[in-house]
Design a protein around this motif. Structure first.
Motif, PDB file in Angstrom:
ATOM      1  N   ALA A 286       0.818  -1.218   0.000  1.00 27.43           N
ATOM      2  CA  ALA A 286       0.000   0.000   0.000  1.00 27.43           C
ATOM      3  C   ALA A 286       0.850   1.265   0.000  1.00 27.43           C
ATOM      4  O   ALA A 286       0.309   2.373  -0.125  1.00 27.43           O
ATOM      5  N   PHE A 287       2.162   1.131   0.135  1.00 25.01           N
ATOM      6  CA  PHE A 287       3.027   2.299   0.250  1.00 25.01           C
ATOM      7  C   PHE A 287       2.945   3.232  -0.949  1.00 25.01           C
ATOM      8  O   PHE A 287       2.922   4.452  -0.805  1.00 25.01           O
ATOM      9  N   GLU A 288       2.917   2.660  -2.148  1.00 26.31           N
ATOM     10  CA  GLU A 288       2.979   3.496  -3.352  1.00 26.31           C
ATOM     11  C   GLU A 288       1.722   4.345  -3.522  1.00 26.31           C
ATOM     12  O   GLU A 288       1.802   5.548  -3.794  1.00 26.31           O
ATOM     13  N   ASN A 289       0.555   3.732  -3.369  1.00 21.86           N
ATOM     14  CA  ASN A 289      -0.696   4.465  -3.585  1.00 21.86           C
ATOM     15  C   ASN A 289      -1.115   5.307  -2.387  1.00 21.86           C
ATOM     16  O   ASN A 289      -1.861   6.286  -2.540  1.00 21.86           O
ATOM     17  N   ASN A 290      -0.659   4.916  -1.196  1.00 19.48           N
ATOM     18  CA  ASN A 290      -1.019   5.659   0.010  1.00 19.48           C
ATOM     19  C   ASN A 290       0.210   5.739   0.922  1.00 19.48           C
ATOM     20  O   ASN A 290       0.340   4.977   1.883  1.00 19.48           O
ATOM     21  N   PRO A 291       1.125   6.679   0.634  1.00 14.28           N
ATOM     22  CA  PRO A 291       2.398   6.716   1.350  1.00 14.28           C
ATOM     23  C   PRO A 291       2.338   7.299   2.755  1.00 14.28           C
ATOM     24  O   PRO A 291       3.335   7.265   3.472  1.00 14.28           O
ATOM     25  N   ARG A 292       1.211   7.817   3.174  1.00 19.69           N
ATOM     26  CA  ARG A 292       1.109   8.401   4.508  1.00 19.69           C
ATOM     27  C   ARG A 292       1.133   7.313   5.577  1.00 19.69           C
ATOM     28  O   ARG A 292       0.363   6.340   5.517  1.00 19.69           O
ATOM     29  N   VAL A 293       2.017   7.465   6.564  1.00 20.32           N
ATOM     30  CA  VAL A 293       2.145   6.478   7.638  1.00 20.32           C
ATOM     31  C   VAL A 293       2.233   7.183   8.989  1.00 20.32           C
ATOM     32  O   VAL A 293       2.576   8.369   9.082  1.00 20.32           O
ATOM     33  N   LEU A 294       1.931   6.421  10.021  1.00 25.79           N
ATOM     34  CA  LEU A 294       2.088   6.865  11.410  1.00 25.79           C
ATOM     35  C   LEU A 294       3.032   5.893  12.101  1.00 25.79           C
ATOM     36  O   LEU A 294       2.859   4.678  11.998  1.00 25.79           O
ATOM     37  N   CYS A 295       4.031   6.428  12.796  1.00 24.40           N
ATOM     38  CA  CYS A 295       4.973   5.607  13.541  1.00 24.40           C
ATOM     39  C   CYS A 295       4.847   5.947  15.025  1.00 24.40           C
ATOM     40  O   CYS A 295       4.914   7.125  15.398  1.00 24.40           O
ATOM     41  N   ILE A 296       4.660   4.934  15.849  1.00 28.79           N
ATOM     42  CA  ILE A 296       4.487   5.143  17.285  1.00 28.79           C
ATOM     43  C   ILE A 296       5.680   4.561  18.034  1.00 28.79           C
ATOM     44  O   ILE A 296       5.992   3.376  17.922  1.00 28.79           O
ATOM     45  N   PHE A 297       6.350   5.422  18.798  1.00 27.09           N
ATOM     46  CA  PHE A 297       7.458   5.016  19.656  1.00 27.09           C
ATOM     47  C   PHE A 297       6.972   5.093  21.100  1.00 27.09           C
ATOM     48  O   PHE A 297       6.563   6.157  21.561  1.00 27.09           O
ATOM     49  N   HIS A 298       6.988   3.985  21.804  1.00 25.94           N
ATOM     50  CA  HIS A 298       6.456   3.972  23.155  1.00 25.94           C
ATOM     51  C   HIS A 298       7.567   3.676  24.152  1.00 25.94           C
ATOM     52  O   HIS A 298       8.427   2.817  23.933  1.00 25.94           O
ATOM     53  N   GLY A 299       7.558   4.431  25.248  1.00 28.04           N
ATOM     54  CA  GLY A 299       8.595   4.298  26.260  1.00 28.04           C
ATOM     55  C   GLY A 299       8.054   3.765  27.566  1.00 28.04           C
ATOM     56  O   GLY A 299       7.013   3.094  27.592  1.00 28.04           O
ATOM     57  N   PRO A 300       8.713   4.075  28.669  1.00 28.13           N
ATOM     58  CA  PRO A 300       8.275   3.570  29.975  1.00 28.13           C
ATOM     59  C   PRO A 300       6.949   4.183  30.391  1.00 28.13           C
ATOM     60  O   PRO A 300       6.582   5.277  29.950  1.00 28.13           O
ATOM     61  N   HIS A 301       6.222   3.470  31.243  1.00 26.42           N
ATOM     62  CA  HIS A 301       4.948   3.964  31.753  1.00 26.42           C
ATOM     63  C   HIS A 301       4.701   3.343  33.116  1.00 26.42           C
ATOM     64  O   HIS A 301       5.281   2.302  33.451  1.00 26.42           O
ATOM     65  N   SER A 302       3.841   3.970  33.895  1.00 28.38           N
ATOM     66  CA  SER A 302       3.549   3.431  35.220  1.00 28.38           C
ATOM     67  C   SER A 302       2.268   4.030  35.786  1.00 28.38           C
ATOM     68  O   SER A 302       1.961   5.208  35.560  1.00 28.38           O
ATOM     69  N   TYR A 303       1.553   3.224  36.534  1.00 23.78           N
ATOM     70  CA  TYR A 303       0.396   3.677  37.300  1.00 23.78           C
ATOM     71  C   TYR A 303       0.869   4.607  38.410  1.00 23.78           C
ATOM     72  O   TYR A 303       1.892   4.359  39.058  1.00 23.78           O
ATOM     73  N   ILE A 304       0.122   5.678  38.635  1.00 24.16           N
ATOM     74  CA  ILE A 304       0.434   6.629  39.687  1.00 24.16           C
ATOM     75  C   ILE A 304      -0.747   6.683  40.659  1.00 24.16           C
ATOM     76  O   ILE A 304      -1.846   7.124  40.296  1.00 24.16           O
ATOM     77  N   SER A 305      -0.533   6.213  41.871  1.00 20.95           N
ATOM     78  CA  SER A 305      -1.596   6.207  42.879  1.00 20.95           C
ATOM     79  C   SER A 305      -1.760   7.599  43.478  1.00 20.95           C
ATOM     80  O   SER A 305      -0.770   8.251  43.848  1.00 20.95           O
ATOM     81  N   SER A 306      -2.993   8.042  43.598  1.00 18.90           N
ATOM     82  CA  SER A 306      -3.232   9.356  44.205  1.00 18.90           C
ATOM     83  C   SER A 306      -3.038   9.327  45.718  1.00 18.90           C
ATOM     84  O   SER A 306      -3.082  10.374  46.376  1.00 18.90           O
ATOM     85  N   SER A 307      -2.804   8.141  46.279  1.00 21.09           N
ATOM     86  CA  SER A 307      -2.482   8.066  47.705  1.00 21.09           C
ATOM     87  C   SER A 307      -1.107   8.672  47.981  1.00 21.09           C
ATOM     88  O   SER A 307      -0.745   8.919  49.135  1.00 21.09           O
ATOM     89  N   TRP A 308      -0.334   8.926  46.907  1.00 18.70           N
ATOM     90  CA  TRP A 308       0.981   9.533  47.056  1.00 18.70           C
ATOM     91  C   TRP A 308       0.907  11.063  47.071  1.00 18.70           C
ATOM     92  O   TRP A 308       1.927  11.713  47.244  1.00 18.70           O
ATOM     93  N   TYR A 309      -0.309  11.607  46.842  1.00 21.65           N
ATOM     94  CA  TYR A 309      -0.473  13.056  46.781  1.00 21.65           C
ATOM     95  C   TYR A 309      -0.786  13.633  48.157  1.00 21.65           C
ATOM     96  O   TYR A 309      -1.362  12.961  49.019  1.00 21.65           O
ATOM     97  N   LYS A 310      -0.447  14.894  48.325  1.00 25.28           N
ATOM     98  CA  LYS A 310      -0.790  15.601  49.565  1.00 25.28           C
ATOM     99  C   LYS A 310      -2.278  15.923  49.625  1.00 25.28           C
ATOM    100  O   LYS A 310      -2.862  15.970  50.704  1.00 25.28           O
ATOM    101  N   GLU A 311      -2.893  16.155  48.460  1.00 27.12           N
ATOM    102  CA  GLU A 311      -4.304  16.484  48.394  1.00 27.12           C
ATOM    103  C   GLU A 311      -5.069  15.406  47.640  1.00 27.12           C
ATOM    104  O   GLU A 311      -4.507  14.692  46.804  1.00 27.12           O
ATOM    105  N   GLU A 312      -6.349  15.297  47.903  1.00 24.18           N
ATOM    106  CA  GLU A 312      -7.192  14.278  47.262  1.00 24.18           C
ATOM    107  C   GLU A 312      -7.262  14.494  45.751  1.00 24.18           C
ATOM    108  O   GLU A 312      -7.446  15.607  45.277  1.00 24.18           O
ATOM    109  N   GLU A 313      -7.131  13.418  45.015  1.00 26.52           N
ATOM    110  CA  GLU A 313      -7.195  13.463  43.551  1.00 26.52           C
ATOM    111  C   GLU A 313      -7.380  12.039  43.041  1.00 26.52           C
ATOM    112  O   GLU A 313      -7.153  11.069  43.765  1.00 26.52           O
ATOM    113  N   VAL A 314      -7.818  11.909  41.802  1.00 26.98           N
ATOM    114  CA  VAL A 314      -7.962  10.576  41.210  1.00 26.98           C
ATOM    115  C   VAL A 314      -6.588  10.052  40.778  1.00 26.98           C
ATOM    116  O   VAL A 314      -5.680  10.847  40.488  1.00 26.98           O
ATOM    117  N   PRO A 315      -6.408   8.726  40.728  1.00 26.93           N
ATOM    118  CA  PRO A 315      -5.144   8.156  40.234  1.00 26.93           C
ATOM    119  C   PRO A 315      -4.957   8.474  38.754  1.00 26.93           C
ATOM    120  O   PRO A 315      -5.884   8.901  38.065  1.00 26.93           O
TER     121      PRO A 315
END
Length: 210
Positions: free
Chosen positions: A67-96
């Protein structure tokens, strides 16, 4: 992708470093009327004019490249580190929430010649083999083995747009010290990597403020 302004990273040098460190990406296009994605290394390089490009390859048996020739538009996704963040670590109430780093690159793809693919693969193998105890090189492989190159399609992607999201608890700077401490408390690579990046940015900001 949607990126709230506070998470947008427009530091092109930092984004380049991220792409080089997380080059195993997802290549997405439209093939036969439906989205198609392939997980493959995409290396950041330069064209003859010194502009950033991406270079990669996929199996010739993979119909995506047709499909490259007729439709050369592409999207490339580079994904790095990720992690859940608990709102219990915050000083004030908030959602995770979730901290993460991701880069989307939009561009136009063109297929490389067999000779160009072979030249690029030589450099790619040398790059990843340099840290090995007994590095291999395509230079020392037999013509019969190198015939496998005919089974891949190489391509370059001219970059049109880069979108980078570095979501690292911006807006909650007063909680960063505890967030970093909690992330490092468990031996999970993603959590520790996010913690290291947050600490590096925190320390860098502190140095600039002095």
């Amino acid at each position: 992708m949607y990126i709230p302004p506070q998470y947008k990273n427009e530091n092109i040098s930092e984004v380049r470093d991220f792409i080089k460190a997380h080059s195993f990406a997802i290549l997405i296009n439209q093939s036969e009327g439906k989205p198609w994605a392939t997980h493959t290394p995409l290396e950041l390089g330069k064209d003859d004019e010194g502009k950033d490009i991406l270079i990669g390859h996929i199996a010739k048996a993979n119909p995506q490249w047709k499909a490259f020739e007729n439709n050369p538009r592409v999207l490339c996704i580079f994904h790095g580190p990720h992690s859940y963040i608990s709102s219990s670590w915050y000083k004030e109430e908030e959602v995770p929430t979730w901290n993460y780093i991701a880069v989307h690159i939009y561009g136009r793809v063109t297929v490389l010649s067999t000779q160009e693919v072979l030249q690029w693969l030589h450099g790619l193998v040398d790059h990843y083999e340099k840290e090995e105890k007994n590095p291999v090189s395509l230079e020392h492989m037999s013509p019969a083995t190198l015939k496998q190159v005919r089974g891949v399609v190489g391509f370059r992607i001219q970059i049109d747009e880069i979108q980078a999201a570095f979501k690292l608890s911006q807006g909650r700077e007063e909680d960063h010290e505890r967030i970093i401490r909690e992330l490092k408390a468990k031996d999970e690579p993603g959590r520790r990597h996010i913690a290291d990046i947050m600490k590096k940015k925190k320390d860098g900001h502190s140095e600039k403020s002095e």
